[in-house]
Design a protein around this motif. Sequence first.
Motif, PDB file in Angstrom:
ATOM      1  N   PRO A  42      25.616  84.967 -12.413  1.00 42.72           N
ATOM      2  CA  PRO A  42      25.184  84.673 -11.046  1.00 42.72           C
ATOM      3  C   PRO A  42      24.023  85.567 -10.616  1.00 42.72           C
ATOM      4  O   PRO A  42      23.885  86.693 -11.074  1.00 42.72           O
ATOM      5  N   VAL A  43      23.199  85.032  -9.748  1.00 40.43           N
ATOM      6  CA  VAL A  43      22.058  85.765  -9.200  1.00 40.43           C
ATOM      7  C   VAL A  43      22.327  85.961  -7.716  1.00 40.43           C
ATOM      8  O   VAL A  43      22.489  84.999  -6.969  1.00 40.43           O
ATOM      9  N   ARG A  44      22.396  87.217  -7.289  1.00 37.38           N
ATOM     10  CA  ARG A  44      22.636  87.504  -5.876  1.00 37.38           C
ATOM     11  C   ARG A  44      21.294  87.644  -5.174  1.00 37.38           C
ATOM     12  O   ARG A  44      20.436  88.420  -5.563  1.00 37.38           O
ATOM     13  N   ASN A  45      21.137  86.872  -4.103  1.00 38.33           N
ATOM     14  CA  ASN A  45      19.904  86.913  -3.324  1.00 38.33           C
ATOM     15  C   ASN A  45      19.940  88.076  -2.338  1.00 38.33           C
ATOM     16  O   ASN A  45      20.986  88.685  -2.117  1.00 38.33           O
ATOM     17  N   ALA A  46      18.800  88.358  -1.739  1.00 38.34           N
ATOM     18  CA  ALA A  46      18.700  89.472  -0.801  1.00 38.34           C
ATOM     19  C   ALA A  46      19.577  89.250   0.434  1.00 38.34           C
ATOM     20  O   ALA A  46      20.050  90.221   1.034  1.00 38.34           O
ATOM     21  N   ASP A  47      19.803  87.991   0.810  1.00 38.90           N
ATOM     22  CA  ASP A  47      20.626  87.711   1.993  1.00 38.90           C
ATOM     23  C   ASP A  47      22.127  87.738   1.694  1.00 38.90           C
ATOM     24  O   ASP A  47      22.944  87.523   2.574  1.00 38.90           O
ATOM     25  N   GLY A  48      22.500  87.984   0.449  1.00 39.58           N
ATOM     26  CA  GLY A  48      23.911  88.087   0.082  1.00 39.58           C
ATOM     27  C   GLY A  48      24.488  86.835  -0.531  1.00 39.58           C
ATOM     28  O   GLY A  48      25.600  86.854  -1.037  1.00 39.58           O
ATOM     29  N   SER A  49      23.735  85.723  -0.498  1.00 36.22           N
ATOM     30  CA  SER A  49      24.239  84.489  -1.108  1.00 36.22           C
ATOM     31  C   SER A  49      24.118  84.574  -2.626  1.00 36.22           C
ATOM     32  O   SER A  49      23.337  85.361  -3.162  1.00 36.22           O
ATOM     33  N   VAL A  50      24.903  83.767  -3.316  1.00 34.57           N
ATOM     34  CA  VAL A  50      24.936  83.786  -4.777  1.00 34.57           C
ATOM     35  C   VAL A  50      24.527  82.424  -5.299  1.00 34.57           C
ATOM     36  O   VAL A  50      24.978  81.400  -4.809  1.00 34.57           O
ATOM     37  N   GLU A  51      23.650  82.413  -6.299  1.00 35.63           N
ATOM     38  CA  GLU A  51      23.247  81.169  -6.954  1.00 35.63           C
ATOM     39  C   GLU A  51      23.609  81.247  -8.432  1.00 35.63           C
ATOM     40  O   GLU A  51      23.583  82.316  -9.030  1.00 35.63           O
ATOM     41  N   TYR A  52      23.958  80.097  -8.995  1.00 38.20           N
ATOM     42  CA  TYR A  52      24.288  80.014 -10.402  1.00 38.20           C
ATOM     43  C   TYR A  52      23.204  79.204 -11.094  1.00 38.20           C
ATOM     44  O   TYR A  52      23.078  78.010 -10.873  1.00 38.20           O
ATOM     45  N   PRO A  53      22.393  79.843 -11.937  1.00 33.11           N
ATOM     46  CA  PRO A  53      21.291  79.128 -12.598  1.00 33.11           C
ATOM     47  C   PRO A  53      21.831  77.997 -13.450  1.00 33.11           C
ATOM     48  O   PRO A  53      22.839  78.143 -14.134  1.00 33.11           O
ATOM     49  N   GLU A  54      21.143  76.863 -13.449  1.00 36.15           N
ATOM     50  CA  GLU A  54      21.570  75.704 -14.220  1.00 36.15           C
ATOM     51  C   GLU A  54      21.123  75.786 -15.676  1.00 36.15           C
ATOM     52  O   GLU A  54      21.593  75.026 -16.505  1.00 36.15           O
ATOM     53  N   SER A  55      20.219  76.696 -16.031  1.00 35.25           N
ATOM     54  CA  SER A  55      19.673  76.737 -17.378  1.00 35.25           C
ATOM     55  C   SER A  55      20.735  77.071 -18.430  1.00 35.25           C
ATOM     56  O   SER A  55      20.665  76.598 -19.537  1.00 35.25           O
ATOM     57  N   ARG A  56      21.739  77.856 -18.087  1.00 40.69           N
ATOM     58  CA  ARG A  56      22.762  78.235 -19.066  1.00 40.69           C
ATOM     59  C   ARG A  56      23.906  77.240 -19.093  1.00 40.69           C
ATOM     60  O   ARG A  56      24.774  77.326 -19.946  1.00 40.69           O
ATOM     61  N   ASN A  57      23.928  76.286 -18.180  1.00 39.03           N
ATOM     62  CA  ASN A  57      25.038  75.338 -18.100  1.00 39.03           C
ATOM     63  C   ASN A  57      24.813  74.077 -18.898  1.00 39.03           C
ATOM     64  O   ASN A  57      25.682  73.260 -19.026  1.00 39.03           O
ATOM     65  N   ASN A  58      23.637  73.878 -19.417  1.00 35.20           N
ATOM     66  CA  ASN A  58      23.325  72.643 -20.166  1.00 35.20           C
ATOM     67  C   ASN A  58      23.556  72.799 -21.634  1.00 35.20           C
ATOM     68  O   ASN A  58      23.750  73.763 -22.197  1.00 35.20           O
TER      69      ASN A  58
END
Length: 58
Positions: A42-58
């Motif tokens: 996961p990548v944590r943004n400066a605002d505290g939200s978390v994103e999961y990159p799709e590149s490793r899921n394919n």
Amino acid sequence: MGLNLPLVITLLVFGGFFLVSFFITSPNMDTRGLLRVLYSKPVRNADGSVEYPESRNN
């Protein structure tokens, strides 16, 4: 077994709470979502939200 009315009411209340909470959270417990969280970094943004990159899921 000593099941009196207050105990039966307590069991029904907690059992009902379990069923309601299970049905509320069950859409979030799909295989794709769980694997996305478990296998991606996961990548944590400066605002505290978390994103999961799709590149490793394919």
